[in-house]
Design an enzyme around this catalytic site. Structure first.
Site, PDB file in Angstrom:
ATOM      1  N   HIS A  45      23.057  -6.911   4.055  1.00 44.08           N
ATOM      2  CA  HIS A  45      23.389  -7.643   2.828  1.00 44.08           C
ATOM      3  C   HIS A  45      24.899  -7.613   2.573  1.00 44.08           C
ATOM      4  O   HIS A  45      25.532  -8.657   2.368  1.00 44.08           O
ATOM      5  CB  HIS A  45      22.625  -7.006   1.655  1.00 44.08           C
ATOM      6  CG  HIS A  45      22.881  -7.649   0.337  1.00 44.08           C
ATOM      7  ND1 HIS A  45      21.965  -8.471  -0.285  1.00 44.08           N
ATOM      8  CD2 HIS A  45      23.949  -7.593  -0.506  1.00 44.08           C
ATOM      9  CE1 HIS A  45      22.451  -8.892  -1.435  1.00 44.08           C
ATOM     10  NE2 HIS A  45      23.660  -8.373  -1.600  1.00 44.08           N
ATOM     11  N   GLU A  46      25.476  -6.415   2.586  1.00 47.54           N
ATOM     12  CA  GLU A  46      26.907  -6.278   2.298  1.00 47.54           C
ATOM     13  C   GLU A  46      27.764  -6.840   3.428  1.00 47.54           C
ATOM     14  O   GLU A  46      28.821  -7.433   3.184  1.00 47.54           O
ATOM     15  CB  GLU A  46      27.257  -4.806   2.040  1.00 47.54           C
ATOM     16  CG  GLU A  46      26.577  -4.197   0.817  1.00 47.54           C
ATOM     17  CD  GLU A  46      26.899  -4.935  -0.476  1.00 47.54           C
ATOM     18  OE1 GLU A  46      28.002  -5.521  -0.578  1.00 47.54           O
ATOM     19  OE2 GLU A  46      26.060  -4.937  -1.397  1.00 47.54           O
ATOM     20  N   HIS A  65      28.094 -10.546   2.936  1.00 44.69           N
ATOM     21  CA  HIS A  65      29.131 -10.865   1.948  1.00 44.69           C
ATOM     22  C   HIS A  65      30.503 -10.854   2.612  1.00 44.69           C
ATOM     23  O   HIS A  65      31.308 -11.769   2.435  1.00 44.69           O
ATOM     24  CB  HIS A  65      29.132  -9.833   0.818  1.00 44.69           C
ATOM     25  CG  HIS A  65      28.024  -9.978  -0.174  1.00 44.69           C
ATOM     26  ND1 HIS A  65      27.658 -11.192  -0.724  1.00 44.69           N
ATOM     27  CD2 HIS A  65      27.222  -9.050  -0.763  1.00 44.69           C
ATOM     28  CE1 HIS A  65      26.667 -11.005  -1.582  1.00 44.69           C
ATOM     29  NE2 HIS A  65      26.386  -9.713  -1.618  1.00 44.69           N
TER      30      HIS A  65
END
Length: 206
Positions: free
Chosen positions: A9-10, A13
């Site tokens: 997820h990170e 980003h």
């Protein structure tokens, strides 16, 4: 969540920001899938403790967070649209992970003789559910969650200037209220659970 869901997820980003012209995350060593780089001591520990605690009650759900990915919106191509794309990249990556894991799970469950309580089936099912939960949760349009940045991108500037300061100041308190009140049957669970069940059924076919 700690080893796959949150790191991917990170990283997503960071990758989206880098592709749109902002190298802040890369400069801080966050353009990586290494879970250690994204681990937040407080959020990670809280996630582990709440997950273990809830498992004893049969819920098996945790509350926590990873280290937020640093992004400088001023460097992003596309302005507010770029910020929304970076925000959406994280939850979108969790949906991709859920969809990938759902393929073998769907094939396994098509065999009527398979024990649905076997470890492989349970691990795959939980992996799909966790990543769908991360996607749905992060798309909630309340700061500091990703969904708020996506929502702001669709607002006209005047409305954003009126609403954004208030939501960013009190968003975390509003989020806690949505997730935990009324106790035992929160607003958040009444919204998230039906969406989670529908997406799980769509991907897995059960």
């Amino acid at each position: 969540m700690l080893l796959v869901g949150l790191p991917v997820h990170e990283f997503s980003h960071a990758l989206a920001a880098y592709r749109l012209g902002d190298g802040t995350a890369k400069m801080f060593g966050r353009l990586t899938l290494n879970p250690i780089a994204h681990f937040d001591p407080v959020g990670g520990t809280l996630l582990a403790l709440t997950f273990i605690g809830s498992a004893y009650s049969g819920a098996a759900l945790g509350f926590g967070w990873a280290k937020p990915t640093p992004v400088n919106p001023m460097n992003l191509a596309g302005g507010q649209r770029g910020e929304a794309l970076v925000a959406a990249a994280g939850p979108a990556s969790n949906f991709v992970l859920a969809a990938i894991a759902a393929i073998p799970l769907r094939v396994i469950l098509a065999d009527q003789s398979v024990d649905i309580y076997s470890i492989p089936v349970q691990v795959l099912a939980l992996f799909v559910q966790i990543n769908l939960l991360l996607m749905i949760f992060n798309f909630i349009p309340i700061p500091p969650l990703d969904g708020s940045k996506v929502m702001f991108a669709f607002m006209d500037r005047r409305t954003e200037y009126q609403i954004r300061p208030f939501l960013e100041q009190y968003g975390f308190l509003i989020l806690l209220a949505v997730l935990f009140f009324p106790f035992g049957n929160s607003i958040g669970s009444r919204i998230i659970s039906p969406i989670l069940d529908a997406l799980f059924s769509f991907l897995v076919g059960v």
